[in-house]
Design an enzyme around this catalytic site. Sequence first.
Site, mmCIF file in Angstrom:
data_model
loop_
_atom_site.group_PDB
_atom_site.id
_atom_site.type_symbol
_atom_site.label_atom_id
_atom_site.label_comp_id
_atom_site.label_asym_id
_atom_site.label_seq_id
_atom_site.Cartn_x
_atom_site.Cartn_y
_atom_site.Cartn_z
ATOM 1 C CB CYS A 54 2.220 33.631 52.881
ATOM 2 S SG CYS A 54 3.109 35.175 52.760
ATOM 3 C CE LYS A 76 10.726 29.784 52.711
ATOM 4 N NZ LYS A 76 10.455 31.032 53.432
ATOM 5 C CG ASP A 88 6.026 24.458 49.281
ATOM 6 O OD1 ASP A 88 7.252 24.523 49.510
ATOM 7 O OD2 ASP A 88 5.224 25.356 49.618
ATOM 8 C CG HIS A 139 3.559 29.956 51.417
ATOM 9 N ND1 HIS A 139 3.557 30.851 50.371
ATOM 10 C CD2 HIS A 139 4.329 30.517 52.379
ATOM 11 C CE1 HIS A 139 4.302 31.907 50.688
ATOM 12 N NE2 HIS A 139 4.779 31.732 51.906
ATOM 13 C CD GLN A 168 9.244 26.659 56.038
ATOM 14 O OE1 GLN A 168 10.124 26.482 56.880
ATOM 15 N NE2 GLN A 168 8.973 27.860 55.548
#
Lengths: 144, 425
Positions: free
Chosen positions: B382, B244, B218, B141, B221
């Site tokens: 993104c 999220k 990261d 991203h 998600q």
Amino acid sequence: MSDLGELYQSVILDHNRHPRNCGPLAGADREAEGYNPLCGDRLKVWVRFGEGDVIEAVNFEGTGCAISQASASLMTTAIRGRTRGEALELFDRFHRLVAGEEPSQPAGLGKLAVFAGVRAYPSRVKCASLAWHALRSALVSPSS
Amino acid sequence: MPAADVRAPLRASVPDTRAPYDVERVRREFPLLALSPDGRPLVYLDSAATSQKPAAVIAATADFYARSNANIHRGVYRLSEAATALYEGARAKVARFLNAPGPGDIVFTRGTTESINLVAQSYLRPRLAAGDEILVTAMEHHSNIVPWQLVAAERGAVLRVAPVSDRGELDVAALEGLLSDRTRIVALAQISNALGTVNPVGDVVRAAHHRGIPVLVDGAQAAPHLAADIQSLGCDFFACSGHKLFGPTGIGVLYGRAELLDGMAPWQGGGDMIAAVSFERSTWAAVPAKFEAGTPNIAGAVGLGAAVDFLSALDHEAVRGYEAALLRYATERIAAVPDVRLVGTAPEKASIVSFVMDGVHPHDIATILDADNICIRAGHHCAQPLMARLGVAATARASFALYSTRAEVDALAAGLERVRQVMAR
């Protein structure tokens, strides 16, 4: 939600499938790129002048949604034969049309009136005006 | 909530004697999912962008303002002490949920983006020399690319990129080949936001650590799919976002290995992050307060704590099984629509289906689906370098969460047929 038919009119779908004046323009006097950072769509516009400041031809090339492709295609047909000043005036009117600041049945815009439906879809206004912004950049930039 | 309640469902050895996963019962906890604009149900398939919020999260946030609002850490009155306990309690809940070693390793931020920027500025920047390398992957991203570019440009360092295959799989061997004596950090997503690819983060961590290189994961998600387990990943930094993870916007998490956080300078100065201030010299508070200058998003943290409570009460194995089955079903249904091609078909995937349709731009797909109240994302997600790598300008992306249903997948498949009809007129 407005009727989808207002947005995806047959004229728009036709120009999306069969874009007019698509591809580089031989002997172009001006060119400019349009870029929509929201979707990453890119589009290039070429302009060739004839006598004085009458626009003899406009071509475009790029990727984008049906709205942006059809808008670019219809723009090339609407601009041909107009002076630079008239083209810039048409840019303003088109911008007002898609932003909802012109009547939805505008006089004197010809086929461009099919884009009146875009006003119901705020996220798509930039799609419709991408080619026009590129054209404006080409027309106001110093001669190449 | 006692720690045992949170962790027990994660143990695979616990026999599953509970009822099968009841998605309708879970859905009833989410007020927004019951909306039906113009009388037809809302089909929300954009959870990778942001999740919907359970009533408990909405209530916890409102209750904080209605009953507990005071500034934290400095008040000596009971209301402030209660607000402090709620804020720090949320930190402890998040630490347990992510299986961090302890609450002291958890820094509250505004979100994943700020967490990564904090590491880039506060950890990496002072350690980065000209010619040093930062290693990311081609599926990151923008928030895991641009913060590194900023420090690289300033220091004359180089951003290296591990390649992905046509199917959207990370080439781990190539990544390992890019590790060098100049690599100062490896940063990668556990799950790709654009494709849903699950990366073998543990393997990457082992290879990087073998050379003494720290790894930032990261986890934006991964956390909502109950795949975030910091201690088993073994990573040095882990970033995720509250919004999220069924929590509020504006609150996020940075985990850092204690000795790394201890050795890092503050990244913003202000109140709450100091030990003592004079005009000659100031000294810093201990981690995590050192990285939380100013009044933080207290209500956001409390809401995130409630989100974690909500998730912790679920049977995690059942949720993961349900989500995996739903992804298989969605993949089959979407791939079966004529003219549709899936983008990103790695064998290990989570809850995201990215696709293109011949002759129809993703933005047109999304607009036409919206006429049926179906919310999907269209664009570059993104991840422009990934789109360029895969040779697409944009994709349409349907993403699922623990409240998504087969009926919603069916609605999407029917909606895609309608897209074809509208565009073929």
